[in-house]
Design a protein around this motif. Structure first.
Motif, PDB file in Angstrom:
ATOM      1  N   ASP A 122      11.865  83.760  55.361  1.00 25.12           N
ATOM      2  CA  ASP A 122      12.757  84.365  56.355  1.00 25.12           C
ATOM      3  C   ASP A 122      13.798  83.391  56.882  1.00 25.12           C
ATOM      4  OD1 ASP A 122      13.779  86.345  57.974  1.00 25.12           O
ATOM      5  OD2 ASP A 122      12.238  86.183  59.511  1.00 25.12           O
ATOM      6  N   LEU A 123      13.579  82.100  56.725  1.00 29.26           N
ATOM      7  CA  LEU A 123      14.540  81.126  57.214  1.00 29.26           C
ATOM      8  C   LEU A 123      15.855  81.220  56.434  1.00 29.26           C
ATOM      9  CD1 LEU A 123      12.258  78.020  57.819  1.00 29.26           C
ATOM     10  CD2 LEU A 123      13.803  79.040  59.521  1.00 29.26           C
ATOM     11  N   THR A 124      16.953  80.945  57.109  1.00 28.16           N
ATOM     12  CA  THR A 124      18.268  81.070  56.491  1.00 28.16           C
ATOM     13  C   THR A 124      18.531  79.960  55.489  1.00 28.16           C
ATOM     14  OG1 THR A 124      19.361  79.717  58.179  1.00 28.16           O
ATOM     15  CG2 THR A 124      19.163  82.084  58.626  1.00 28.16           C
ATOM     16  N   ALA A 125      19.443  80.233  54.570  1.00 31.92           N
ATOM     17  CA  ALA A 125      19.863  79.205  53.617  1.00 31.92           C
ATOM     18  C   ALA A 125      20.457  78.019  54.358  1.00 31.92           C
ATOM     19  CB  ALA A 125      20.874  79.783  52.634  1.00 31.92           C
ATOM     20  N   GLY A 126      21.147  78.297  55.472  1.00 33.88           N
ATOM     21  CA  GLY A 126      21.740  77.222  56.259  1.00 33.88           C
ATOM     22  C   GLY A 126      20.717  76.237  56.780  1.00 33.88           C
ATOM     23  N   PHE A 127      19.532  76.722  57.128  1.00 36.37           N
ATOM     24  CA  PHE A 127      18.466  75.833  57.606  1.00 36.37           C
ATOM     25  C   PHE A 127      18.091  74.832  56.531  1.00 36.37           C
ATOM     26  CE2 PHE A 127      13.988  74.690  57.840  1.00 36.37           C
ATOM     27  CZ  PHE A 127      13.854  74.261  59.156  1.00 36.37           C
ATOM     28  N   TRP A 128      17.891  75.322  55.306  1.00 41.84           N
ATOM     29  CA  TRP A 128      17.455  74.440  54.224  1.00 41.84           C
ATOM     30  C   TRP A 128      18.536  73.451  53.831  1.00 41.84           C
ATOM     31  CZ3 TRP A 128      12.568  74.657  54.244  1.00 41.84           C
ATOM     32  CH2 TRP A 128      11.896  75.860  54.491  1.00 41.84           C
ATOM     33  N   HIS A 151      14.536  66.378  38.547  1.00 41.97           N
ATOM     34  CA  HIS A 151      15.079  66.294  37.196  1.00 41.97           C
ATOM     35  C   HIS A 151      16.476  65.662  37.148  1.00 41.97           C
ATOM     36  CE1 HIS A 151      11.677  68.620  35.744  1.00 41.97           C
ATOM     37  NE2 HIS A 151      11.804  69.325  36.851  1.00 41.97           N
ATOM     38  N   GLU A 152      16.894  65.083  38.268  1.00 42.88           N
ATOM     39  CA  GLU A 152      18.089  64.237  38.282  1.00 42.88           C
ATOM     40  C   GLU A 152      17.822  63.108  39.266  1.00 42.88           C
ATOM     41  OE1 GLU A 152      22.881  64.175  39.121  1.00 42.88           O
ATOM     42  OE2 GLU A 152      21.950  66.111  38.687  1.00 42.88           O
ATOM     43  N   THR A 153      17.133  62.104  38.799  1.00 44.29           N
ATOM     44  CA  THR A 153      16.628  61.047  39.678  1.00 44.29           C
ATOM     45  C   THR A 153      17.724  60.189  40.297  1.00 44.29           C
ATOM     46  OG1 THR A 153      16.292  59.616  37.743  1.00 44.29           O
ATOM     47  CG2 THR A 153      14.405  60.926  38.488  1.00 44.29           C
ATOM     48  N   LYS A 154      18.923  60.217  39.731  1.00 52.03           N
ATOM     49  CA  LYS A 154      20.017  59.413  40.282  1.00 52.03           C
ATOM     50  C   LYS A 154      20.823  60.166  41.345  1.00 52.03           C
ATOM     51  CE  LYS A 154      20.601  56.393  36.267  1.00 52.03           C
ATOM     52  NZ  LYS A 154      21.549  55.866  35.244  1.00 52.03           N
ATOM     53  N   LEU A 155      20.474  61.411  41.588  1.00 53.27           N
ATOM     54  CA  LEU A 155      21.158  62.202  42.605  1.00 53.27           C
ATOM     55  C   LEU A 155      20.836  61.624  43.975  1.00 53.27           C
ATOM     56  CD1 LEU A 155      22.854  64.850  43.028  1.00 53.27           C
ATOM     57  CD2 LEU A 155      20.665  66.004  43.425  1.00 53.27           C
ATOM     58  N   ASP A 156      21.875  61.366  44.793  1.00 52.09           N
ATOM     59  CA  ASP A 156      21.638  60.819  46.126  1.00 52.09           C
ATOM     60  C   ASP A 156      21.772  61.909  47.177  1.00 52.09           C
ATOM     61  OD1 ASP A 156      24.540  60.774  47.297  1.00 52.09           O
ATOM     62  OD2 ASP A 156      24.734  59.750  45.373  1.00 52.09           O
ATOM     63  N   GLN A 157      21.288  61.614  48.369  1.00 49.35           N
ATOM     64  CA  GLN A 157      21.250  62.597  49.469  1.00 49.35           C
ATOM     65  C   GLN A 157      22.634  63.125  49.808  1.00 49.35           C
ATOM     66  OE1 GLN A 157      22.311  61.323  52.838  1.00 49.35           O
ATOM     67  NE2 GLN A 157      22.461  63.491  53.414  1.00 49.35           N
ATOM     68  N   ALA A 158      23.615  62.246  49.921  1.00 52.05           N
ATOM     69  CA  ALA A 158      24.961  62.674  50.321  1.00 52.05           C
ATOM     70  C   ALA A 158      25.552  63.648  49.308  1.00 52.05           C
ATOM     71  CB  ALA A 158      25.876  61.462  50.491  1.00 52.05           C
ATOM     72  N   THR A 159      25.354  63.383  48.029  1.00 52.43           N
ATOM     73  CA  THR A 159      25.877  64.261  46.980  1.00 52.43           C
ATOM     74  C   THR A 159      25.139  65.593  46.970  1.00 52.43           C
ATOM     75  OG1 THR A 159      26.463  62.345  45.615  1.00 52.43           O
ATOM     76  CG2 THR A 159      26.314  64.484  44.512  1.00 52.43           C
ATOM     77  N   ALA A 160      23.818  65.534  47.100  1.00 53.38           N
ATOM     78  CA  ALA A 160      23.026  66.769  47.125  1.00 53.38           C
ATOM     79  C   ALA A 160      23.440  67.649  48.291  1.00 53.38           C
ATOM     80  CB  ALA A 160      21.536  66.438  47.219  1.00 53.38           C
ATOM     81  N   TRP A 161      23.639  67.044  49.462  1.00 54.55           N
ATOM     82  CA  TRP A 161      24.047  67.817  50.637  1.00 54.55           C
ATOM     83  C   TRP A 161      25.446  68.399  50.433  1.00 54.55           C
ATOM     84  CZ3 TRP A 161      28.225  67.247  53.941  1.00 54.55           C
ATOM     85  CH2 TRP A 161      28.247  68.168  55.008  1.00 54.55           C
ATOM     86  N   ALA A 162      26.386  67.605  49.931  1.00 58.61           N
ATOM     87  CA  ALA A 162      27.766  68.072  49.743  1.00 58.61           C
ATOM     88  C   ALA A 162      27.811  69.257  48.785  1.00 58.61           C
ATOM     89  CB  ALA A 162      28.639  66.933  49.220  1.00 58.61           C
ATOM     90  N   ILE A 163      27.077  69.170  47.681  1.00 59.19           N
ATOM     91  CA  ILE A 163      27.037  70.271  46.714  1.00 59.19           C
ATOM     92  C   ILE A 163      26.443  71.517  47.353  1.00 59.19           C
ATOM     93  CG2 ILE A 163      25.934  71.106  44.592  1.00 59.19           C
ATOM     94  CD1 ILE A 163      26.184  68.253  43.490  1.00 59.19           C
ATOM     95  N   CYS A 164      25.291  71.362  48.004  1.00 56.32           N
ATOM     96  CA  CYS A 164      24.610  72.515  48.585  1.00 56.32           C
ATOM     97  C   CYS A 164      25.410  73.117  49.738  1.00 56.32           C
ATOM     98  CB  CYS A 164      23.211  72.121  49.045  1.00 56.32           C
ATOM     99  SG  CYS A 164      22.056  71.853  47.674  1.00 56.32           S
ATOM    100  N   ASN A 165      26.123  72.302  50.471  1.00 56.86           N
ATOM    101  CA  ASN A 165      26.933  72.826  51.573  1.00 56.86           C
ATOM    102  C   ASN A 165      28.099  73.658  51.050  1.00 56.86           C
ATOM    103  OD1 ASN A 165      27.243  72.884  54.493  1.00 56.86           O
ATOM    104  ND2 ASN A 165      29.104  71.685  54.187  1.00 56.86           N
ATOM    105  N   GLU A 166      28.701  73.220  49.952  1.00 56.26           N
ATOM    106  CA  GLU A 166      29.761  74.016  49.328  1.00 56.26           C
ATOM    107  C   GLU A 166      29.205  75.324  48.782  1.00 56.26           C
ATOM    108  OE1 GLU A 166      32.906  70.584  47.763  1.00 56.26           O
ATOM    109  OE2 GLU A 166      31.409  71.400  46.384  1.00 56.26           O
TER     110      GLU A 166
END
Length: 224
Positions: A122-128, A151-166
């Protein structure tokens, strides 16, 4: 579609009215004020949105379940109720989202406490997506991001957040039937493929097999 409108000249007027002048105006402005082209662009916008829907669904469901698995690993099964380890560290909007979700689920199901799985669904996508932001260093993403994106061990937090936020912005625009034609959709499609594959190759394979983005993308009406 155009044949239907040509056979019924008043349909264009009725269609514009049903959309509202302001909504149709967005497409009209992008079509050099040509109504026929604007209607074609509106149709294409709907079709390209539809083509991305299943991929976005796969991303959202996979993200929330991977994040939940991580929270259970780090904070234990009842993490939504754990005031000491996680809840007190949530930022205002996220704490409100979690509290409102728990209250809604308890009210609807008539039990207390409700299961973690019911809250997670029930939690929003925005929460995650928010949990990946720099606001949540207590998740120790520098070391733990691999728990979500194995499955992408070189992925960093900032990049993961930027992609998911877009992707969150794209998801919300599609969910609210907004224009997306002006967005860099090819890039967003690539981002979807990358982030879903980083979480789960099987989910990625499912999304790839059901996504017809490429064929719809090639049909985009030419600008005037």
């Amino acid at each position: 579609m155009q044949e239907t409108f040509e056979k019924n000249p008043d349909f264009a007027t009725l269609f514009k009215k049903s959309l509202s002048a302001s909504r149709f105006g967005t497409y009209l402005s992008a079509s050099a004020s040509d109504e026929k082209s604007a209607i074609q662009l509106y149709q294409w916008n709907a079709k390209i949105s539809q083509s991305l829907y299943i991929y976005l669904q796969a991303w959202e469901i996979c993200l929330r379940n991977k994040m939940n698995d991580f929270f259970i690993w780090k904070y234990k099964e009842g993490w939504p109720y754990d005031q000491q380890k996680i809840v007190r560290n949530l930022k205002g909007d996220d704490r409100r989202r979690l509290t409102e979700t728990i209250q809604r689920q308890e009210r609807d199901k008539g039990v207390r406490p409700v299961s973690t799985s019911a809250i997670v669904a029930d939690l929003t996508a925005g929460f995650w997506v928010s949990q990946l932001s720099g606001n949540y260093n207590h998740h120790s993403w520098r070391y733990n991001l691999v728990k979500v994106f194995a499955h992408e061990t070189k992925l960093d937090q900032a990049t993961a957040w930027a992609i998911c936020n877009e992707l969150l912005t794209l998801r919300n625009r599609i969910a609210h039937h907004e224009p997306v034609f002006q967005l860099p959709l090819n890039d967003r499609r690539d981002s979807l493929a990358r982030i879903v594959s980083a979480m789960c190759p099987a989910t990625s394979a499912f999304a790839e097999a059901t996504c017809n983005f490429a064929s719809i993308w090639s049909e985009r009406p030419k600008p005037k």
